[in-house]
Design a protein around this motif. Structure first.
Motif, PDB file in Angstrom:
ATOM      1  N   LEU A   7      17.121   1.197 -16.572  1.00 59.12           N
ATOM      2  CA  LEU A   7      16.086   1.381 -17.507  1.00 59.12           C
ATOM      3  C   LEU A   7      15.568   2.955 -17.233  1.00 59.12           C
ATOM      4  O   LEU A   7      15.958   3.559 -16.332  1.00 59.12           O
ATOM      5  CB  LEU A   7      14.813   0.535 -17.019  1.00 59.12           C
TER       6      LEU A   7
ATOM      7  N   ILE B 234       8.537  -5.771 -17.238  1.00 61.46           N
ATOM      8  CA  ILE B 234      10.027  -5.805 -17.557  1.00 61.46           C
ATOM      9  C   ILE B 234      10.576  -5.657 -15.900  1.00 61.46           C
ATOM     10  O   ILE B 234      11.631  -6.494 -15.900  1.00 61.46           O
ATOM     11  CB  ILE B 234      10.364  -4.837 -18.542  1.00 61.46           C
TER      12      ILE B 234
ATOM     13  N   PRO C  54      16.638  -5.349 -22.814  1.00 59.98           N
ATOM     14  CA  PRO C  54      15.233  -5.273 -22.432  1.00 59.98           C
ATOM     15  C   PRO C  54      14.067  -5.726 -22.937  1.00 59.98           C
ATOM     16  O   PRO C  54      13.079  -6.409 -22.365  1.00 59.98           O
ATOM     17  CB  PRO C  54      15.071  -3.640 -22.148  1.00 59.98           C
TER      18      PRO C  54
ATOM     19  N   GLY D 240      14.675  -8.917 -21.053  1.00 57.34           N
ATOM     20  CA  GLY D 240      13.567  -8.516 -20.078  1.00 57.34           C
ATOM     21  C   GLY D 240      12.154  -8.995 -20.412  1.00 57.34           C
ATOM     22  O   GLY D 240      11.368  -9.486 -19.555  1.00 57.34           O
TER      23      GLY D 240
END
Length: 493
Positions: A35, A94, A180, A239
């Motif tokens: 990320l 997340i 995500p 996510g």
């Protein structure tokens, strides 16, 4: 810098590039390390700020073109303190949700395999007890219509890749696709089936899979599709699931829908963000299991701006983008007028500013005046006048007529109040149960017995007391006093 890859679906994916965090639990997890890095407030503001293209000389070109140029203002985005809260809520949800879903964790892999087998064999139970300790949570963004809730969330999500491709991690083969975030609209009819189908369609659109065709063609029941949706969410490394327009949920299906969202968090480890107007507030007040999952910074209440520094800052930020010939300086009268006409609702501020310039250019006046702005507001906000009048009045009754504009007052934390109310309600119920049980177990004789003289003359219980003294039955006394009919007549008839 990670490479961009174009998938067969035409969507852009990012090739995973891993970084270490100073937070131990965020390391040794490819889903988190792929990320974007965490950034401070100043960097968040830079990333979110979106200003339209503007050149001073454009104010001198023909009005025909300037009428089109002013439409650029609808792309204007000025970050405010609340946008930083939204940024942090989304990113935290997340990353925290992925902690318990490390694809290299043996226990998690075992859990995923067992769950998958149960789903295939149709032995999986939604409400079963599980040995998976989730780190997922829910976040709530509730705000007035026109404040830009969805726009703000999308602005944050634009800075988080929607598709990440993994090939190798720490020298090991690791071929995975990670998603995500995904956004769904709350079904108008509160249908779980509609939610599942929308989910499958969105995943298919992103990854060029055939989930929709596979599960719709098999004509699976909702009970069968719900765990499959959770399994697909695990397979694609989802996510966070954003549920927009949560106020559309209808009373009949709210509880079922909320139960499933809790299952997504508990059983499949997917964090959820809910977006809605004040009309949706009661949903979370009535659902303790959702409310208790919201962390201290996991709920954001977004009321209309007050006529203060924040409102002035927002107006000053957009005011410099004028394409009229005679630039109009912002003064206290114009600030007061804009607040009066928009009541601090950001979407209306932009609309009023754009349309005021449009009329100034089209009419040839080429400047912004109080009279012109009032004229534009009267014409453009005609349909919204009752709602704006209600907000201006400050009258709770008038405001309550329009659920989308209710101002939610915040003391410390609205969701904390919800939790406390729910807990208080439970405690009260326990006290009531205790009282009942205490009365049942009380020793006879300790409490003064109620006598016939204690009852009022019209109290029906006094008849039962007198029945004992008179020797008549309770039925006969009720009959004598006209409280019931003589059924002998009906038997003979």
């Amino acid at each position: 810098m990670s490479k961009n890859v174009i998938l067969p679906s035409g969507m852009e994916a990012h090739e995973a590039k891993y970084m270490d965090f100073p937070i131990p639990e965020y390391n040794h997890n490819p889903f988190i390390q792929a990320l974007p890095p965490l950034v401070d407030k100043q960097e968040i503001i830079k990333k979110l700020t979106l200003t339209p293209s503007y050149k001073e000389e454009e104010r001198n070109i023909d009005s025909t073109y300037r009428l089109h140029i002013i439409q650029r203002l609808y792309k204007f985005f000025q970050p405010l303190p609340i946008h930083i809260q939204i940024w942090n809520m989304i990113n935290t949800s997340i990353m925290q949700g992925y902690i318990a879903r490390n694809p290299f964790d043996k226990e998690y892999k075992r859990y995923v395999n067992e769950t998958g087998k149960q789903i295939i064999n149709r032995t999986y139970e939604i409400n079963r007890s599980i040995n998976f300790r989730t780190t997922a949570s829910s976040g709530i963004l509730i705000g007035l219509s026109g404040m830009g809730k969805t726009t703000a969330v999308n602005a944050v999500l634009r800075h988080i890749p929607q598709i990440i491709i993994h090939n190798r991690y720490n020298g090991q083969h690791f071929s995975r696709i990670q998603t995500p975030h995904l956004t769904l609209q709350a079904p108008h009819n509160s249908s779980l089936k509609a939610l599942c189908l929308q989910f499958f369609m969105k995943i298919d659109e992103l990854l060029q899979t055939n989930n929709f065709k596979k599960y719709v063609s098999r004509n699976l029941s909702v009970d069968a599709m719900l765990p499959i949706m959770g399994q697909v969410a695990q397979n694609v490394g989802l996510g966070i699931l954003v549920i927009d327009e949560i106020q559309h949920l209808q009373n009949r299906g709210i509880q079922q829908m909320m139960n499933y969202f809790v299952t997504l968090m508990n059983s499949f480890g997917v964090s959820i963000i809910f977006i809605g107007t004040p009309a949706s507030y009661h949903i979370f007040q009535n659902e303790l299991r959702i409310a208790r999952r919201v962390s201290g910074s996991g709920e954001i209440i977004w009321n209309n701006m007050k006529n203060d520094k924040e409102f002035r800052f927002f107006l000053e930020s957009i005011w410099r983008f004028q394409w009229i010939r005679r630039f109009t300086s912002l003064n206290d009268d114009l600030i007061a007028l804009f607040y009066e006409e928009t009541q601090g609702i950001s979407d209306l501020i932009v609309q009023l500013f754009v349309n005021a310039q449009y009329l100034a250019i089209e009419s040839g006046k080429e400047e912004l005046t109080v009279r012109l702005i009032k004229k534009v507001a009267e014409a453009q906000f005609r349909l919204m006048k009752p709602m704006l009048d209600a907000i201006r009045s400050g009258n709770p009754y008038k405001i309550s007529l329009y659920e989308d504009i209710k101002r939610i007052e915040i003391t410390n934390s609205s969701m904390r109040v919800m939790k406390e109310q729910a807990i208080t309600k439970n405690e009260k119920e326990k006290v009531e149960i205790k009282k009942v049980m205490t009365n049942k177990l009380a020793v006879p004789g300790r409490k003064r017995m109620i006598k016939a003289a204690d009852y009022k003359e019209d109290d029906i219980r006094s008849l039962f007391a007198h029945a004992v003294k008179s020797g008549k039955s309770q039925y006969q006394l009720l009959l004598d006093y006209g409280h019931i009919d003589d059924m002998t007549y009906w038997r003979e008839w």
